[in-house]
Design an enzyme around this catalytic site. Structure first.
Site, PDB file in Angstrom:
ATOM      1  N   THR A 157       0.877  -1.178   0.000  1.00 21.80           N
ATOM      2  CA  THR A 157       0.000   0.000   0.000  1.00 21.80           C
ATOM      3  C   THR A 157       0.911   1.223   0.000  1.00 21.80           C
ATOM      4  O   THR A 157       2.058   1.145   0.455  1.00 21.80           O
ATOM      5  CB  THR A 157      -0.914   0.027   1.239  1.00 21.80           C
ATOM      6  OG1 THR A 157      -0.085  -0.006   2.397  1.00 21.80           O
ATOM      7  CG2 THR A 157      -1.862  -1.159   1.262  1.00 21.80           C
ATOM      8  N   GLU A 186      -5.861  -3.469  -1.909  1.00 19.47           N
ATOM      9  CA  GLU A 186      -6.345  -4.695  -1.249  1.00 19.47           C
ATOM     10  C   GLU A 186      -7.420  -5.427  -2.047  1.00 19.47           C
ATOM     11  O   GLU A 186      -7.837  -6.515  -1.682  1.00 19.47           O
ATOM     12  CB  GLU A 186      -6.904  -4.346   0.142  1.00 19.47           C
ATOM     13  CG  GLU A 186      -5.857  -3.968   1.166  1.00 19.47           C
ATOM     14  CD  GLU A 186      -5.540  -2.465   1.184  1.00 19.47           C
ATOM     15  OE1 GLU A 186      -5.788  -1.787   0.160  1.00 19.47           O
ATOM     16  OE2 GLU A 186      -5.043  -1.985   2.219  1.00 19.47           O
ATOM     17  N   LYS A 210     -16.305  16.505  10.299  1.00 26.23           N
ATOM     18  CA  LYS A 210     -17.356  16.337  11.297  1.00 26.23           C
ATOM     19  C   LYS A 210     -17.682  17.701  11.877  1.00 26.23           C
ATOM     20  O   LYS A 210     -16.970  18.218  12.732  1.00 26.23           O
ATOM     21  CB  LYS A 210     -16.919  15.355  12.369  1.00 26.23           C
ATOM     22  CG  LYS A 210     -16.799  13.964  11.805  1.00 26.23           C
ATOM     23  CD  LYS A 210     -16.427  12.928  12.828  1.00 26.23           C
ATOM     24  CE  LYS A 210     -16.426  11.571  12.149  1.00 26.23           C
ATOM     25  NZ  LYS A 210     -15.481  10.645  12.712  1.00 26.23           N
ATOM     26  N   TRP A 214     -21.968  15.162   9.164  1.00 22.70           N
ATOM     27  CA  TRP A 214     -20.860  14.874   8.271  1.00 22.70           C
ATOM     28  C   TRP A 214     -20.934  15.720   7.000  1.00 22.70           C
ATOM     29  O   TRP A 214     -21.990  15.829   6.375  1.00 22.70           O
ATOM     30  CB  TRP A 214     -20.879  13.394   7.854  1.00 22.70           C
ATOM     31  CG  TRP A 214     -20.409  12.473   8.924  1.00 22.70           C
ATOM     32  CD1 TRP A 214     -19.999  12.815  10.185  1.00 22.70           C
ATOM     33  CD2 TRP A 214     -20.316  11.056   8.834  1.00 22.70           C
ATOM     34  NE1 TRP A 214     -19.645  11.698  10.884  1.00 22.70           N
ATOM     35  CE2 TRP A 214     -19.830  10.599  10.081  1.00 22.70           C
ATOM     36  CE3 TRP A 214     -20.573  10.125   7.831  1.00 22.70           C
ATOM     37  CZ2 TRP A 214     -19.615   9.245  10.343  1.00 22.70           C
ATOM     38  CZ3 TRP A 214     -20.360   8.786   8.095  1.00 22.70           C
ATOM     39  CH2 TRP A 214     -19.886   8.347   9.337  1.00 22.70           C
TER      40      TRP A 214
HETATM   41  P1  ADP Z   1      -3.858   4.596  -1.087  1.00 21.71           P
HETATM   42  O1  ADP Z   1      -4.659   4.061   0.068  1.00 21.71           O
HETATM   43  O2  ADP Z   1      -2.467   4.856  -0.742  1.00 21.71           O
HETATM   44  O3  ADP Z   1      -4.515   5.771  -1.787  1.00 21.71           O
HETATM   45  P2  ADP Z   1      -4.952   2.708  -2.936  1.00 21.71           P
HETATM   46  O4  ADP Z   1      -4.608   2.844  -4.352  1.00 21.71           O
HETATM   47  O5  ADP Z   1      -5.127   1.362  -2.410  1.00 21.71           O
HETATM   48  O6  ADP Z   1      -3.819   3.438  -2.136  1.00 21.71           O
HETATM   49  O7  ADP Z   1      -6.214   3.601  -2.690  1.00 21.71           O
HETATM   50  C1  ADP Z   1      -7.495   3.100  -2.506  1.00 21.71           C
HETATM   51  C2  ADP Z   1      -8.360   4.224  -2.063  1.00 21.71           C
HETATM   52  O8  ADP Z   1      -8.470   5.230  -3.093  1.00 21.71           O
HETATM   53  C3  ADP Z   1      -9.787   3.832  -1.789  1.00 21.71           C
HETATM   54  O9  ADP Z   1      -9.917   3.252  -0.513  1.00 21.71           O
HETATM   55  C4  ADP Z   1     -10.513   5.159  -1.922  1.00 21.71           C
HETATM   56  O10 ADP Z   1     -10.396   5.943  -0.740  1.00 21.71           O
HETATM   57  C5  ADP Z   1      -9.746   5.853  -3.009  1.00 21.71           C
HETATM   58  N1  ADP Z   1     -10.463   5.694  -4.279  1.00 21.71           N
HETATM   59  C6  ADP Z   1     -10.257   4.770  -5.227  1.00 21.71           C
HETATM   60  N2  ADP Z   1     -11.089   4.958  -6.266  1.00 21.71           N
HETATM   61  C7  ADP Z   1     -11.865   6.026  -5.953  1.00 21.71           C
HETATM   62  C8  ADP Z   1     -12.917   6.727  -6.610  1.00 21.71           C
HETATM   63  N3  ADP Z   1     -13.325   6.393  -7.812  1.00 21.71           N
HETATM   64  N4  ADP Z   1     -13.476   7.774  -5.965  1.00 21.71           N
HETATM   65  C9  ADP Z   1     -13.060   8.142  -4.745  1.00 21.71           C
HETATM   66  N5  ADP Z   1     -12.056   7.537  -4.081  1.00 21.71           N
HETATM   67  C10 ADP Z   1     -11.472   6.493  -4.675  1.00 21.71           C
END
Ligand code: ADP
Length: 539
Positions: A186, A329, A437, A442
């Site tokens: 990650t 993940e 918050k 929210w």
């Molecule tokens: P990191 O956690 O470092 O950003 P990841 O690539 O695993 O690495 O990121 C996944 C996260 O990216 C998701 O949990 C979400 O918060 C965000 N994400 C992914 N796709 C979208 C989307 N289309 N719109 C909003 N957030 C998104």
């Protein structure tokens, strides 16, 4: 009692994806903008031959099943070859993100116990430093031929010399489909990087999901702009061979003009990447007054997609946008936005409202949203809760971590807050830690940013919660202006009030030259929160 099915239990493995493409789509092309600059052309048949040579070479280096072999590399044909050869011999391809801070790169290499590192010459000093810093790293190999080896690296082993003497045929071994094939950490946006270890089975099943999600077909020419060091370039290097689609790789040139000319010249029909990449491309498309000639659809995900971006692609350039959501993940494809047939007759503007949602689950991914006590919330498009997922390509455990990331009933809790509507469309309202918050209510920072980015004078926007004496937190809008005009807070309010509830309106706006962008191309709110920690709203 159930009756056992009587079909073969052939394992789902990665190497046969490429073997299939070589056998049935052998002359289909793979084009790369090489690190040195010129375009490199190959096809599935030649790639498979070279992958078999590489398999022999890895074994000759002493790589055994289960060993980790690391890459520090751009999107290229050699990186693709490594994906297949490493996994094909039963070892694990560990893709390292070169944009991570060096200490984190050293950390992930040591944590993974990677034995060999293949690196693009751009990263020569990094590779040398990492070799010295990481005790498990026995060897580094430069991804080039002898002619392109930088003078400072004289004597270092090159990839082309490594594979040259090896035979072109190798019998891919068969093993348990749950064997690990690749490893991606990650990106550390949310703390110490954690290893996600993808199995062959997960990658193959994800490939089937991916081709249906992005509607890939054999006539497609696919460009994954998303890096191969980030969640296997969203699985495209595995999915495209399964479909026999042609592939185009951008190397390290991911700026708008470079992407435009590559896509235009190579006839790219479908491209995938995070929003920041598309900003550069769209700006160039506007300058050129046209789209890359064959481009039909783009898949945008990894971060929230600004509405203005969807409108520009769809309305100005007639490119279909598919919004998607996923995470490291989840291999990563979780949901993709396709319009249900009943919405096809809606006016384009109303369709775009639906396209702003992240999309609906593809088969294999189960989703639910839960409240703070873990109770499952209804799919009414309004109730917002923590998104949980499960499926054959969703993580079970992090690499070398004892604690399970799953709930007691076997779901993986994402860090996202979302709603699900009656059609199953997922709408991410925030990351749990980014949500604002305000007085017990929210405010979605993503929706607010998106609304602000629709303003004609604003190029990029981020919203964070800043401390407030009365409401605990109130939204602070941080913007990169498009030109010289900097709208006042009142002007921003007058614009936003058409789009968001009155009590969401930001209490202040700050203008900056740029926003901090993290290693995977996303705006880093943690850094912004740190920068504005002592922020005081004018009273
Ligand atoms: P990191 O956690 O470092 O950003 P990841 O690539 O695993 O690495 O990121 C996944 C996260 O990216 C998701 O949990 C979400 O918060 C965000 N994400 C992914 N796709 C979208 C989307 N289309 N719109 C909003 N957030 C998104």
């Amino acid at each position: 009692m159930t009756l056992a099915g009587l079909m073969m239990g052939r394992p789902l493995l990665v190497a046969p994806l490429l073997r299939y493409a070589a056998d049935y789509h052998g002359d289909t092309t793979i084009v790369t903008r090489s690190v040195e600059g010129p375009l490199h052309r190959t096809n599935y048949a030649d790639t498979h031959a070279r992958v078999q040579k590489l398999a022999h070479a890895l074994i000759a280096l002493g790589i055994k099943p289960g060993d980790r072999v690391a890459t520090l590399a751009w999107n290229t044909w050699r990186h693709l070859e490594l994906y297949y050869a490493v996994a094909g011999i039963g070892a694990v391809c560990h893709t390292v993100n070169p944009r991570l801070p060096v200490v984190q790169m050293a950390y992930v290499l040591s944590h993974a116990g990677s034995r060999v590192l293949f690196f693009d010459t751009t990263f020569l000093p990094l590779a040398v430093g990492l070799k010295a810093a990481v005790p498990t790293l026995e060897k580094v190999v430069a991804l080039c031929d002898a002619a392109n080896l930088p003078a400072e690296a004289k004597g270092m082993l090159t990839y082309e010399e490594l594979i040259a003497p090896q035979p072109e045929t190798y019998e891919w071994p068969e093993f348990n489909e749950n064997t690990a094939a690749s490893l991606c950490y990650t990106s550390g946006t949310t703390g110490i990087p954690k290893g996600v270890l993808y199995s062959h089975r997960a990658l193959v099943l994800h490939s089937y999901g991916m081709i249906s999600a992005v509607r890939m077909n054999v006539e497609d020419i696919v460009l994954p702009v998303v890096p191969m060091f980030h969640v296997n370039a969203w699985g495209i290097p595995y999915a495209a061979p399964l479909m026999g689609a042609a592939q185009v790789y951008a190397g390290r040139a991911m700026d708008g003009p470079s992407l435009f000319s590559l896509m235009d010249e190579e006839g790219v029909t479908c491209a995938l990447g995070v929003p920041t990449i598309w900003m550069g491309l769209l700006a160039h498309m506007k300058t050129m007054g046209r789209k890359p000639k064959a481009l039909r659809r783009v898949v945008i995900g990894g971060a929230a997609v600004p509405e203005a971006m969807v409108r520009a692609f769809e309305l100005d350039f007639d490119v279909d946008v598919h919004h998607g959501w996923g995470m490291t993940e989840t291999t990563p494809m979780g949901v993709i936005n396709t319009l249900k047939p009943k919405y096809k007759s809606l006016p384009r503007a109303a369709q775009i409202d639906i396209k702003m949602k992240q999309g609906r689950a593809i088969f294999g991914v189960d989703m639910r949203i839960v409240d703070e006590k873990g109770a499952v919330l209804p799919h009414d498009g309004v109730s917002a809760g923590l998104l949980q997922v499960r499926g054959p390509w969703v993580i079970k455990s992090y690499f070398k971590e004892e604690a399970s990331p799953l709930t007691e009933d076997g779901w993986f809790s994402t860090a996202d807050i979302a709603t699900l509507d009656g059609d199953g469309y997922l709408h991410i309202t925030d990351r749990a830690k980014d949500i604002i918050k305000s007085g017990g209510e929210w405010i979605s920072s993503l929706d607010l940013e998106n609304a602000a980015m629709g303003h004609p004078d604003i190029a990029l926007a981020a919203v964070i919660g800043a401390e407030h004496p009365r409401w605990l937190e109130r939204p602070l809008l941080i913007c990169v202006p498009k030109g010289d005009v900097r709208p006042t807070l009142e002007q921003i309010h007058a614009y936003l009030i058409q789009k968001v509830p009155k009590w969401w309106l930001p209490d202040a706006v700050e203008y900056v030259a740029s926003l901090p962008i993290g290693p995977t191309g996303k705006v880093q709110k943690t850094t912004l929160r740190e920068q504005y920690r002592a922020y005081k709203f004018a009273s």
